[in-house]
Design a protein around this motif. Structure first.
Motif, PDB file in Angstrom:
ATOM      1  N   ARG A 160       0.819  -1.214   0.000  1.00  0.00           N
ATOM      2  CA  ARG A 160       0.000   0.000   0.000  1.00  0.00           C
ATOM      3  C   ARG A 160       0.853   1.264   0.000  1.00  0.00           C
ATOM      4  NH1 ARG A 160      -2.469   3.430   3.656  1.00  0.00           N
ATOM      5  NH2 ARG A 160      -1.678   2.299   5.447  1.00  0.00           N
ATOM      6  N   GLY A 161       0.552   2.150  -0.977  1.00  0.00           N
ATOM      7  CA  GLY A 161       1.232   3.437  -1.069  1.00  0.00           C
ATOM      8  C   GLY A 161       2.623   3.389  -1.681  1.00  0.00           C
ATOM      9  N   ARG A 162       3.006   2.240  -2.234  1.00  0.00           N
ATOM     10  CA  ARG A 162       4.350   2.110  -2.805  1.00  0.00           C
ATOM     11  C   ARG A 162       4.306   1.654  -4.250  1.00  0.00           C
ATOM     12  NH1 ARG A 162       8.436  -1.300  -0.116  1.00  0.00           N
ATOM     13  NH2 ARG A 162       9.682  -0.197  -1.635  1.00  0.00           N
ATOM     14  N   GLY A 176       5.558  -1.840 -14.146  1.00  0.00           N
ATOM     15  CA  GLY A 176       5.455  -0.998 -12.963  1.00  0.00           C
ATOM     16  C   GLY A 176       4.098  -1.167 -12.310  1.00  0.00           C
ATOM     17  N   VAL A 177       4.079  -1.154 -10.978  1.00  0.00           N
ATOM     18  CA  VAL A 177       2.847  -1.341 -10.215  1.00  0.00           C
ATOM     19  C   VAL A 177       2.817  -0.321  -9.082  1.00  0.00           C
ATOM     20  CG1 VAL A 177       1.464  -2.962  -8.870  1.00  0.00           C
ATOM     21  CG2 VAL A 177       2.984  -3.828 -10.629  1.00  0.00           C
ATOM     22  N   PHE A 178       1.676   0.373  -8.931  1.00  0.00           N
ATOM     23  CA  PHE A 178       1.487   1.240  -7.774  1.00  0.00           C
ATOM     24  C   PHE A 178       0.220   0.802  -7.063  1.00  0.00           C
ATOM     25  CE2 PHE A 178      -0.211   4.760  -5.382  1.00  0.00           C
ATOM     26  CZ  PHE A 178       0.912   5.165  -4.660  1.00  0.00           C
ATOM     27  N   ALA A 179       0.335   0.452  -5.777  1.00  0.00           N
ATOM     28  CA  ALA A 179      -0.805  -0.030  -5.005  1.00  0.00           C
ATOM     29  C   ALA A 179      -1.423   1.115  -4.211  1.00  0.00           C
ATOM     30  CB  ALA A 179      -0.367  -1.139  -4.054  1.00  0.00           C
ATOM     31  N   HIS A 180      -2.676   1.422  -4.513  1.00  0.00           N
ATOM     32  CA  HIS A 180      -3.422   2.429  -3.764  1.00  0.00           C
ATOM     33  C   HIS A 180      -4.008   1.816  -2.497  1.00  0.00           C
ATOM     34  CE1 HIS A 180      -3.289   5.359  -7.032  1.00  0.00           C
ATOM     35  NE2 HIS A 180      -3.509   4.340  -7.837  1.00  0.00           N
ATOM     36  N   THR A 181      -4.574   0.609  -2.628  1.00  0.00           N
ATOM     37  CA  THR A 181      -5.250  -0.054  -1.509  1.00  0.00           C
ATOM     38  C   THR A 181      -4.864  -1.524  -1.453  1.00  0.00           C
ATOM     39  OG1 THR A 181      -7.178   1.388  -1.786  1.00  0.00           O
ATOM     40  CG2 THR A 181      -7.513  -0.613  -0.513  1.00  0.00           C
ATOM     41  N   VAL A 182      -4.464  -1.964  -0.286  1.00  0.00           N
ATOM     42  CA  VAL A 182      -4.307  -3.383   0.032  1.00  0.00           C
ATOM     43  C   VAL A 182      -5.029  -3.557   1.365  1.00  0.00           C
ATOM     44  CG1 VAL A 182      -2.721  -5.270   0.584  1.00  0.00           C
ATOM     45  CG2 VAL A 182      -2.066  -3.560  -1.145  1.00  0.00           C
ATOM     46  N   ALA A 183      -6.283  -4.027   1.311  1.00  0.00           N
ATOM     47  CA  ALA A 183      -7.094  -4.134   2.522  1.00  0.00           C
ATOM     48  C   ALA A 183      -7.794  -5.487   2.545  1.00  0.00           C
ATOM     49  CB  ALA A 183      -8.130  -3.009   2.568  1.00  0.00           C
TER      50      ALA A 183
END
Length: 132
Positions: free
Chosen positions: A68-70, A86-93
């Motif tokens: 999350r956030g990275r 490339g991957v950007f994670a907004h939410t991991v919940a």
């Protein structure tokens, strides 16, 4: 690992799709491991803290480490060739009950200069041995 029913809802750039699969999961205090099969592939999702690891092997392969956030580097393979994405994670919940897992992932994939917005919502329920 316990047998479970998995409902997977994916959204790719706003287009939503829902499927149901049979799988197996291991729910623990430290995290969760979930495995299920798609038509031409096997999928494994490992959850721990605010991170998720997704691995898909089959007609195409995919490996993503979502934090999350990275921004991280993932891998996409087609026809024996593999490349970085490339991957950007907004939410991991996620939340776990005694016999269930609810997972929500929102992330962006950067594919050849194009941004693809991804959402994954997954509900896994351990099968009741008497009524399965």
């Amino acid at each position: 690992m316990q047998a479970c029913r998995v409902t997977i809802t994916t959204s790719v750039d706003g287009a939503e799709n829902t499927i149901n699969r049979e799988g197996e999961c291991l729910l623990s205090v430290l995290g969760c491991e979930l495995r299920y099969r798609e038509e031409n592939a096997a999928v494994r999702i490992l959850l721990k803290g605010e991170a998720a690891e997704i691995e898909r092997v089959g007609d195409y392969s995919l490996r993503l480490n979502l934090e999350r956030g990275r921004q991280t580097v993932g891998y996409l393979g087609i026809g024996g060739s593999e490349g970085e994405i490339g991957v950007f994670a907004h939410t991991v919940a996620y939340s776990m009950g005694k016999d269930s897992l609810l997972l929500s992932l929102h992330y962006d994939l950067l594919l050849g200069g194009e941004l693809q917005k991804m959402k994954l919502r997954l509900l896994a329920r351990v099968k009741d041995e008497v009524n399965s």
